[in-house]
Design a protein around this motif. Structure first.
Motif, PDB file in Angstrom:
ATOM      1  N   LEU A   1       0.847  -1.192   0.000  1.00 20.46           N
ATOM      2  CA  LEU A   1       0.000   0.000   0.000  1.00 20.46           C
ATOM      3  C   LEU A   1       0.880   1.239   0.000  1.00 20.46           C
ATOM      4  CD1 LEU A   1      -2.789  -0.850   2.622  1.00 20.46           C
ATOM      5  CD2 LEU A   1      -2.666  -1.450   0.190  1.00 20.46           C
ATOM      6  N   GLU A   2       0.455   2.235  -0.759  1.00 24.33           N
ATOM      7  CA  GLU A   2       1.163   3.502  -0.812  1.00 24.33           C
ATOM      8  C   GLU A   2       0.208   4.642  -0.456  1.00 24.33           C
ATOM      9  OE1 GLU A   2       2.275   0.388  -3.176  1.00 24.33           O
ATOM     10  OE2 GLU A   2       1.128   1.900  -4.310  1.00 24.33           O
ATOM     11  N   GLU A   3       0.798   5.734  -0.011  1.00 26.21           N
ATOM     12  CA  GLU A   3       0.080   6.950   0.391  1.00 26.21           C
ATOM     13  C   GLU A   3      -0.830   6.676   1.599  1.00 26.21           C
ATOM     14  OE1 GLU A   3      -2.513  10.082  -2.051  1.00 26.21           O
ATOM     15  OE2 GLU A   3      -0.470   9.883  -2.845  1.00 26.21           O
ATOM     16  N   ILE A   4      -0.256   6.076   2.605  1.00 25.72           N
ATOM     17  CA  ILE A   4      -0.976   5.789   3.851  1.00 25.72           C
ATOM     18  C   ILE A   4      -0.821   6.981   4.789  1.00 25.72           C
ATOM     19  CG2 ILE A   4      -1.193   4.208   5.805  1.00 25.72           C
ATOM     20  CD1 ILE A   4       0.270   2.101   4.120  1.00 25.72           C
ATOM     21  N   THR A   5      -1.912   7.566   5.209  1.00 27.89           N
ATOM     22  CA  THR A   5      -1.856   8.656   6.177  1.00 27.89           C
ATOM     23  C   THR A   5      -1.822   8.079   7.598  1.00 27.89           C
ATOM     24  OG1 THR A   5      -4.262   8.809   6.340  1.00 27.89           O
ATOM     25  CG2 THR A   5      -3.186  10.127   4.623  1.00 27.89           C
ATOM     26  N   PRO A   6      -1.353   8.859   8.585  1.00 30.95           N
ATOM     27  CA  PRO A   6      -1.336   8.355   9.967  1.00 30.95           C
ATOM     28  C   PRO A   6      -2.725   7.943  10.458  1.00 30.95           C
ATOM     29  CG  PRO A   6       0.030  10.316   9.776  1.00 30.95           C
ATOM     30  CD  PRO A   6      -0.676  10.164   8.463  1.00 30.95           C
ATOM     31  N   GLN A   7      -3.760   8.671  10.037  1.00 31.56           N
ATOM     32  CA  GLN A   7      -5.113   8.323  10.475  1.00 31.56           C
ATOM     33  C   GLN A   7      -5.559   7.004   9.864  1.00 31.56           C
ATOM     34  OE1 GLN A   7      -4.194  11.174   9.040  1.00 31.56           O
ATOM     35  NE2 GLN A   7      -4.372  12.688  10.712  1.00 31.56           N
TER      36      GLN A   7
ATOM     37  N   ALA B   1       7.563   1.182  -3.116  1.00 28.53           N
ATOM     38  CA  ALA B   1       7.998   2.569  -3.324  1.00 28.53           C
ATOM     39  C   ALA B   1       6.849   3.426  -3.838  1.00 28.53           C
ATOM     40  CB  ALA B   1       9.156   2.618  -4.319  1.00 28.53           C
ATOM     41  N   HIS B   2       6.882   4.671  -3.434  1.00 24.24           N
ATOM     42  CA  HIS B   2       5.967   5.690  -3.962  1.00 24.24           C
ATOM     43  C   HIS B   2       6.833   6.880  -4.351  1.00 24.24           C
ATOM     44  CE1 HIS B   2       2.323   8.590  -3.302  1.00 24.24           C
ATOM     45  NE2 HIS B   2       2.634   8.432  -4.578  1.00 24.24           N
ATOM     46  N   LEU B   3       7.168   6.963  -5.637  1.00 22.92           N
ATOM     47  CA  LEU B   3       8.052   8.023  -6.096  1.00 22.92           C
ATOM     48  C   LEU B   3       7.312   9.349  -6.184  1.00 22.92           C
ATOM     49  CD1 LEU B   3      10.126   6.219  -8.879  1.00 22.92           C
ATOM     50  CD2 LEU B   3      10.590   6.402  -6.424  1.00 22.92           C
ATOM     51  N   GLY B   4       8.083  10.418  -6.337  1.00 27.60           N
ATOM     52  CA  GLY B   4       7.522  11.757  -6.375  1.00 27.60           C
ATOM     53  C   GLY B   4       6.575  11.968  -7.541  1.00 27.60           C
ATOM     54  N   SER B   5       5.790  12.996  -7.442  1.00 24.80           N
ATOM     55  CA  SER B   5       4.770  13.276  -8.443  1.00 24.80           C
ATOM     56  C   SER B   5       5.388  13.755  -9.757  1.00 24.80           C
ATOM     57  CB  SER B   5       3.801  14.336  -7.928  1.00 24.80           C
ATOM     58  OG  SER B   5       3.091  13.871  -6.803  1.00 24.80           O
ATOM     59  N   ALA B   6       4.644  13.529 -10.839  1.00 24.16           N
ATOM     60  CA  ALA B   6       4.967  14.086 -12.147  1.00 24.16           C
ATOM     61  C   ALA B   6       3.763  14.910 -12.571  1.00 24.16           C
ATOM     62  CB  ALA B   6       5.248  12.977 -13.144  1.00 24.16           C
ATOM     63  N   ARG B   7       3.988  16.174 -12.873  1.00 21.78           N
ATOM     64  CA  ARG B   7       2.884  17.070 -13.207  1.00 21.78           C
ATOM     65  C   ARG B   7       3.267  17.954 -14.394  1.00 21.78           C
ATOM     66  NH1 ARG B   7       0.857  14.230  -9.931  1.00 21.78           N
ATOM     67  NH2 ARG B   7      -0.412  14.755  -8.108  1.00 21.78           N
ATOM     68  N   VAL B   8       2.264  18.304 -15.192  1.00 24.93           N
ATOM     69  CA  VAL B   8       2.456  19.312 -16.227  1.00 24.93           C
ATOM     70  C   VAL B   8       2.192  20.658 -15.579  1.00 24.93           C
ATOM     71  CG1 VAL B   8       1.687  20.193 -18.448  1.00 24.93           C
ATOM     72  CG2 VAL B   8       1.771  17.722 -18.051  1.00 24.93           C
ATOM     73  N   ASN B   9       3.249  21.436 -15.405  1.00 23.58           N
ATOM     74  CA  ASN B   9       3.191  22.689 -14.684  1.00 23.58           C
ATOM     75  C   ASN B   9       3.498  23.847 -15.627  1.00 23.58           C
ATOM     76  OD1 ASN B   9       4.590  24.929 -12.976  1.00 23.58           O
ATOM     77  ND2 ASN B   9       3.526  23.681 -11.451  1.00 23.58           N
ATOM     78  N   PRO B  10       2.691  24.917 -15.630  1.00 23.60           N
ATOM     79  CA  PRO B  10       2.935  26.027 -16.565  1.00 23.60           C
ATOM     80  C   PRO B  10       4.318  26.632 -16.430  1.00 23.60           C
ATOM     81  CG  PRO B  10       0.766  26.236 -15.546  1.00 23.60           C
ATOM     82  CD  PRO B  10       1.461  25.121 -14.827  1.00 23.60           C
ATOM     83  N   ARG B  11       4.874  26.613 -15.226  1.00 23.84           N
ATOM     84  CA  ARG B  11       6.186  27.221 -15.020  1.00 23.84           C
ATOM     85  C   ARG B  11       7.323  26.248 -15.282  1.00 23.84           C
ATOM     86  NH1 ARG B  11       5.503  29.184  -9.014  1.00 23.84           N
ATOM     87  NH2 ARG B  11       4.528  27.119  -8.984  1.00 23.84           N
ATOM     88  N   ALA B  12       7.120  24.985 -14.908  1.00 22.17           N
ATOM     89  CA  ALA B  12       8.212  24.011 -14.999  1.00 22.17           C
ATOM     90  C   ALA B  12       8.055  23.017 -16.132  1.00 22.17           C
ATOM     91  CB  ALA B  12       8.318  23.253 -13.665  1.00 22.17           C
ATOM     92  N   GLY B  13       6.982  23.106 -16.915  1.00 18.36           N
ATOM     93  CA  GLY B  13       6.765  22.116 -17.968  1.00 18.36           C
ATOM     94  C   GLY B  13       6.324  20.791 -17.348  1.00 18.36           C
ATOM     95  N   PHE B  14       6.866  19.698 -17.868  1.00 14.50           N
ATOM     96  CA  PHE B  14       6.583  18.372 -17.315  1.00 14.50           C
ATOM     97  C   PHE B  14       7.527  18.167 -16.132  1.00 14.50           C
ATOM     98  CE2 PHE B  14       6.797  13.554 -17.825  1.00 14.50           C
ATOM     99  CZ  PHE B  14       5.565  13.353 -17.241  1.00 14.50           C
ATOM    100  N   TRP B  15       7.032  18.513 -14.933  1.00 11.55           N
ATOM    101  CA  TRP B  15       7.886  18.546 -13.747  1.00 11.55           C
ATOM    102  C   TRP B  15       8.054  17.149 -13.169  1.00 11.55           C
ATOM    103  CZ3 TRP B  15       7.794  17.573  -8.475  1.00 11.55           C
ATOM    104  CH2 TRP B  15       8.832  18.156  -7.737  1.00 11.55           C
ATOM    105  N   THR B  16       9.287  16.620 -13.191  1.00 15.44           N
ATOM    106  CA  THR B  16       9.564  15.262 -12.699  1.00 15.44           C
ATOM    107  C   THR B  16      10.847  15.199 -11.876  1.00 15.44           C
ATOM    108  OG1 THR B  16      10.795  14.699 -14.721  1.00 15.44           O
ATOM    109  CG2 THR B  16       8.424  14.219 -14.710  1.00 15.44           C
ATOM    110  N   VAL B  17      11.309  16.333 -11.380  1.00 13.36           N
ATOM    111  CA  VAL B  17      12.614  16.381 -10.707  1.00 13.36           C
ATOM    112  C   VAL B  17      12.671  15.413  -9.540  1.00 13.36           C
ATOM    113  CG1 VAL B  17      14.197  17.841  -9.402  1.00 13.36           C
ATOM    114  CG2 VAL B  17      13.030  18.754 -11.414  1.00 13.36           C
ATOM    115  N   SER B  18      11.687  15.467  -8.661  1.00 20.28           N
ATOM    116  CA  SER B  18      11.683  14.606  -7.480  1.00 20.28           C
ATOM    117  C   SER B  18      11.533  13.139  -7.873  1.00 20.28           C
ATOM    118  CB  SER B  18      10.551  15.014  -6.538  1.00 20.28           C
ATOM    119  OG  SER B  18      10.534  14.201  -5.394  1.00 20.28           O
ATOM    120  N   ARG B  19      10.638  12.864  -8.813  1.00 18.86           N
ATOM    121  CA  ARG B  19      10.443  11.485  -9.252  1.00 18.86           C
ATOM    122  C   ARG B  19      11.706  10.901  -9.852  1.00 18.86           C
ATOM    123  NH1 ARG B  19       7.697  10.217 -14.819  1.00 18.86           N
ATOM    124  NH2 ARG B  19       9.856  10.811 -15.335  1.00 18.86           N
TER     125      ARG B  19
END
Length: 377
Positions: A179-185, A262-280
């Protein structure tokens, strides 16, 4: 003065009316340029262009369509050469690479409408390239007789029904469940609802593994998370939990199996950064290094990797592990978004074991579909 007979006057007026209609001029000698006349002119121009085009041979018609078909084929064939320097364009193209195939029937329809032999022949290039890249995924490669069933699910931090999700996953028949993205609650709830089906489990940060078989040597894996400009898009509970990957050993009848979640970082299409995948991308590189250092020959990676395995960013992982979906699944196995999946970003990758089958489970309260695979020794 002699008078003109009335019959002659009527004849003269008729000739004047005919002349006015044919010349488009009013009684004052000016040309009629109203909307109706302009539309008629446009229609005549289109008809003339079609007549001129139809007089060309089938090899000379549709040259623009032929050029577009060749360009499409080259983009798919040389996708690895598309640079990432501007807006991470290369990775974006590889993420949606299967969908380039939708351009083929559109171009084919245009080629048939234009009766262009050159465009039809040019379409052979993108057709052959697409089939070479994805043709095998169209067949069902699953086989019965797996020794172990593994599953993975991003349960979603905003899941409105974690209890229902837990019950659905417990009923899936999986022997090992990530399971990924488990919150403490939600952590307490999942531990309670899955306890009967899975006597062994571990939770590290926001990722966890539930198993019917004993676990040992469990430890977190540092994948160097950094949300960057997307820091405010995630719940605080998820952002504050730094650990998003773990490694453990599952004791099977055939010997130890190293399992990574593993749950890698997000990938998003961002107006400022383009296809932002730095963290991933940083996390994928770190995860690849951890797997390269793994001494166990049998390895399974389960998780939400926020990317497709066609993306060059995962070369450190795909050079060591293979996709269960590609080896033993049917179709593309898209997993996100759950309501209308268009990409497979939830992955099951293996080394040292044989994938026998791979499939998606029914939707839960998450925006991801659960994925499962049967493996054999």
């Amino acid at each position: 003065m002699a008078q003109i007979p009335s019959s002659a006057r009527r004849t003269t007026r008729r000739f004047q009316q005919v002349d006015t209609v044919e010349t488009g001029q009013g009684g004052d000698g000016r040309r009629d340029t109203g909307p109706g006349t302009r539309r008629a002119d446009i229609r005549r121009a289109i008809r003339r262009a079609i007549r001129v085009g139809s007089r060309l041979g089938p090899w000379k018609r549709g040259l623009v369509l032929a050029a577009l078909a060749l360009l499409l084929g080259l983009v798919m064939l040389l996708h690895a050469k598309i640079p990432n320097r501007v807006g991470n364009l290369g990775s974006l193209a590889e993420t949606i690479l299967p969908w380039f195939g939708l351009c083929i029937p559109v171009l084919l329809a245009g080629a048939l409408w234009r009766r262009s032999a050159s465009a039809v022949v040019a379409l052979l290039l993108p057709v052959l390239v697409w089939l070479n890249l994805f043709g095998e995924l169209l067949s069902d490669k699953s086989n019965p007789g797996s020794d172990l069933t593994v599953a993975s699910h991003n349960v979603g931090a905003d899941n409105p029904d974690p209890t229902g999700t837990a019950h659905a996953l417990a009923a899936s028949g999986a022997d090992v469940l990530a399971l990924e993205e488990i919150t403490p609650q939600a952590k307490v709830l999942y531990e309670k609802e899955l306890a009967n089906a899975y006597p062994y489990h571990t939770v590290q940060g926001t990722v966890g593994l539930w198993s019917r078989l004993p676990l040992s040597d469990t430890q977190p894996v540092d994948i160097e998370m950094d949300y960057g400009p997307l820091a405010d898009t995630k719940p605080v509970a998820v952002r504050m939990a730094y650990t998003r990957a773990l490694r453990t050993t599952v004791a099977t009848d055939q010997g130890p199996l190293a399992v990574y979640v593993a749950h890698l970082g997000s990938a998003r299409v961002n107006p400022r950064a383009g296809f932002w995948t730095v963290s991933r991308d940083r996390g994928a590189h770190a995860l690849g290094k951890a797997i390269a250092a793994e001494r166990n020959e049998r390895v399974v990676l389960l998780g939400d990797l926020n990317g497709t395995m066609d993306d060059r960013a995962f070369a450190d992982i795909t050079s060591q592990l293979r996709s269960a979906q590609e080896a033993a699944g049917k179709g593309f196995g898209f997993s996100w978004p759950a309501k209308f999946p268009v990409v497979r970003i939830d992955q099951i990758l293996v080394r040292g074991v044989q994938p026998k089958s791979s499939w998606s489970l029914p939707a839960t309260g998450s925006d991801h579909l659960p994925v499962a695979a049967g493996i054999s020794w």
